[in-house]
Design an enzyme around this catalytic site. Structure first.
Site, PDB file in Angstrom:
ATOM      1  N   LYS A 197      -1.221  65.658  44.048  1.00 20.72           N
ATOM      2  CA  LYS A 197      -0.659  65.189  42.782  1.00 20.72           C
ATOM      3  C   LYS A 197       0.102  63.886  43.001  1.00 20.72           C
ATOM      4  O   LYS A 197      -0.041  62.932  42.225  1.00 20.72           O
ATOM      5  CB  LYS A 197       0.263  66.256  42.192  1.00 20.72           C
ATOM      6  CG  LYS A 197       0.863  65.884  40.851  1.00 20.72           C
ATOM      7  CD  LYS A 197       1.746  67.009  40.305  1.00 20.72           C
ATOM      8  CE  LYS A 197       2.361  66.621  38.968  1.00 20.72           C
ATOM      9  NZ  LYS A 197       3.236  67.707  38.432  1.00 20.72           N
ATOM     10  N   GLU A 198       0.910  63.829  44.058  1.00 23.71           N
ATOM     11  CA  GLU A 198       1.658  62.606  44.373  1.00 23.71           C
ATOM     12  C   GLU A 198       0.714  61.481  44.760  1.00 23.71           C
ATOM     13  O   GLU A 198       0.929  60.316  44.392  1.00 23.71           O
ATOM     14  CB  GLU A 198       2.651  62.890  45.501  1.00 23.71           C
ATOM     15  CG  GLU A 198       3.781  63.839  45.108  1.00 23.71           C
ATOM     16  CD  GLU A 198       4.534  64.398  46.306  1.00 23.71           C
ATOM     17  OE1 GLU A 198       5.684  64.839  46.116  1.00 23.71           O
ATOM     18  OE2 GLU A 198       3.978  64.401  47.429  1.00 23.71           O
ATOM     19  N   ASP A 271       8.368  70.584  53.367  1.00 19.39           N
ATOM     20  CA  ASP A 271       9.361  70.352  54.424  1.00 19.39           C
ATOM     21  C   ASP A 271       8.838  70.850  55.769  1.00 19.39           C
ATOM     22  O   ASP A 271       9.020  70.201  56.805  1.00 19.39           O
ATOM     23  CB  ASP A 271      10.667  71.080  54.095  1.00 19.39           C
ATOM     24  CG  ASP A 271      11.329  70.572  52.829  1.00 19.39           C
ATOM     25  OD1 ASP A 271      11.078  69.410  52.453  1.00 19.39           O
ATOM     26  OD2 ASP A 271      12.098  71.332  52.221  1.00 19.39           O
TER      27      ASP A 271
END
Length: 485
Positions: A197-198, A271
């Site tokens: 998406k990014e 992360d």
């Protein structure tokens, strides 16, 4: 797989994640909203703090740089840091902003609402100076740098440019978990890790299949001046579009699938990916190998509830279960196949062990030795004498069990990752090809007498002797059987 000597500098938006658990049994009389009765609360490190926590739990050391306020949340956050010995607290305290805190209210494990306590003010010049000074103090101690950008202000363009500049001067790779749409601000980074998406938003085009992901990656790689792109694709796994390197004019493309599993929570998976990627690369692995390890790590944390981390034992276990482990198949592999396995395992930073024998009638002594050997390495190869080799060594009545049967039994043991045969009287030729990191034999040998020991030591490996179980031998079993007939 040992990250104990690896240090990673992590700079970004540090926050505290709070969770308020309870039950909803009625609607408020004051407004049409549910009333949540709180039954338990807990908190944990979030944002860049969770990245650092992942590094520490994997056995590495994280230097955590970020901004916190002068408030109760900062006190709670510092308390969490003190409980994680693998994190070095290099946080900068600012009187101009609160410590970021995200509070999630949950009923029956479902979020009811989330509140965010944070500042929308841009980073002040004085704050930027303090952050840059802290980075300059610690960066030369580290093997990699992570920019954990949650878009909360710490990673201003000035700070990003300064950190990447310092890292490039020192020859230290930089990994970026991005939030900005313009990847040019990350110019000079080694690898950027957007989700699809990014990536699609940054490239202003779709990125929903392999071809479109590659096309989008090419666009943002130009923006970022040649940084490699690791696109995380949820259930489709990951794709690494590696920037051209010396001797290669075009990009290299590597993919790894995700292993099918029940997903409980994807919070913090990004992360874990960037933490494991940077840690593995800083320890000496290629970007491709580091990607495969980070993919396995992400698979572990998404099967846990909440913002989670994992340890090295969990990572090893996941590698065992995933396709990249390439474990035993139930019969002997060719020497070429075994060599390919060893190459892949070593690329993943795994310690490869080796032992050999006839294993004619498998007994407790064999199993004990193999189990102990496997505890001293990440992958264990067992070389087995062929039938002709056994007959030359043991006599014309041996072996009792044929080569294929012996290999099948050994390959079925959890301690054995690969079985390979050899026709000679000794496994010297096999050892010379595979070059294991550890060569194991029973303690009835002397180290200097172990066949292939000199080859292994010359390649930087070790010879290790393992205590035997008294009174256990194939010869003894054969004699006992003969007395019964």
């Amino acid at each position: 797989m040992d990250f104990s000597s690896t240090r990673v500098l992590c700079i970004g938006d540090v926050m505290l994640d709070r969770f308020m658990h309870g039950s909803v049994e009625r609607i408020s009389p004051e407004a049409p909203v549910p009333v949540l009765r709180i039954t338990s609360t807990h908190s944990m490190l979030g944002g860049a703090g969770n990245v650092a926590h992942n590094i520490a739990d994997l056995g590495g050391t994280a230097i955590l740089v970020g901004l916190i306020g002068h408030d109760d949340t900062a006190i709670a956050l510092r308390t969490h840091l003190e409980r994680v010995p693998g994190i070095v607290n290099a946080l900068v305290e600012s009187p101009h902003r609160p410590t970021i805190c995200k509070t999630r209210f949950l009923a029956a494990q479902q979020q009811v609402v989330r509140t965010d306590d944070e500042s929308h003010l841009p980073t002040q010049p004085a704050e930027e100076m303090l952050l840059q000074t802290m980075v300059a103090t610690h960066i030369t101690e580290c093997g990699a740098v992570i920019l954990s950008d949650y878009g909360k202000g710490v990673l201003s363009p000035a700070v990003i440019k300064h950190v990447i500049g310092l890292a490039r001067q020192a020859g230290i790779p930089v990994f970026v978990d991005p939030k900005r749409l313009d990847f040019s601000v990350y110019a000079g980074a080694t690898c950027i890790t957007p989700n699809v998406k990014e990536l699609s938003a940054a490239a202003h085009q779709r990125a929903d299949d392999e071809a479109s992901v590659i096309a989008a990656a090419r666009i943002v790689m130009q923006q970022a001046e040649g940084a490699s792109i690791l696109a995380t694709r949820s259930e489709k796994g990951m794709m690494l579009i590696e920037a051209p390197a010396e001797g290669r004019d075009d990009i290299a493309i590597h993919t790894v699938p995700a292993r099918a599993r029940e997903v409980f929570d994807v919070s913090g998976a990004g992360d874990t990916v960037i933490a494991t990627l940077a840690l593995a690369h800083a320890s000496g692995l290629t970007l491709e190998s580091a990607m495969r390890i980070s993919n396995a790590a992400a698979g572990v944390v998404v099967s846990k509830a909440g913002t989670a981390t994992l340890n090295v034992d969990e990572l090893r276990a996941e590698l065992d279960e995933s396709a990249i482990s390439n474990g035993s198949t139930g019969s002997a592999r060719s020497l070429g196949e075994a060599r390919s396995l060893v190459k892949k395992w070593k690329q993943l930073g795994l310690t490869v062990g080796f032992t050999n024998g006839c294993f004619d009638i498998l007994h407790a002594g064999h199993v004990s030795l193999l189990n102990e050997a496997r505890t001293r390495c990440d992958r264990l190869i067992v070389a087995v004498n062929t039938d002709a080799s056994v007959s030359r060594l043991k006599g014309p009545t041996r072996p009792i069990n044929g080569f294929e049967d012996r290999c099948t039994v050994l390959a079925g043991l959890r301690s054995v990752d690969c079985v390979v045969g050899f026709q000679e009287d000794t496994p010297l030729s096999v050892i010379s090809v595979l070059l294991p990191d550890r060569l194991f034999k029973g303690a009835d040998y002397r180290e200097e007498d172990v066949v292939g020991g000199d080859v292994v030591r010359a390649a930087g490996g070790k010879v290790e002797l393992i205590d035997l179980v008294p009174g256990r031998s194939t010869t003894g079993i054969v004699k006992k059987i003969s007395t019964l007939t």
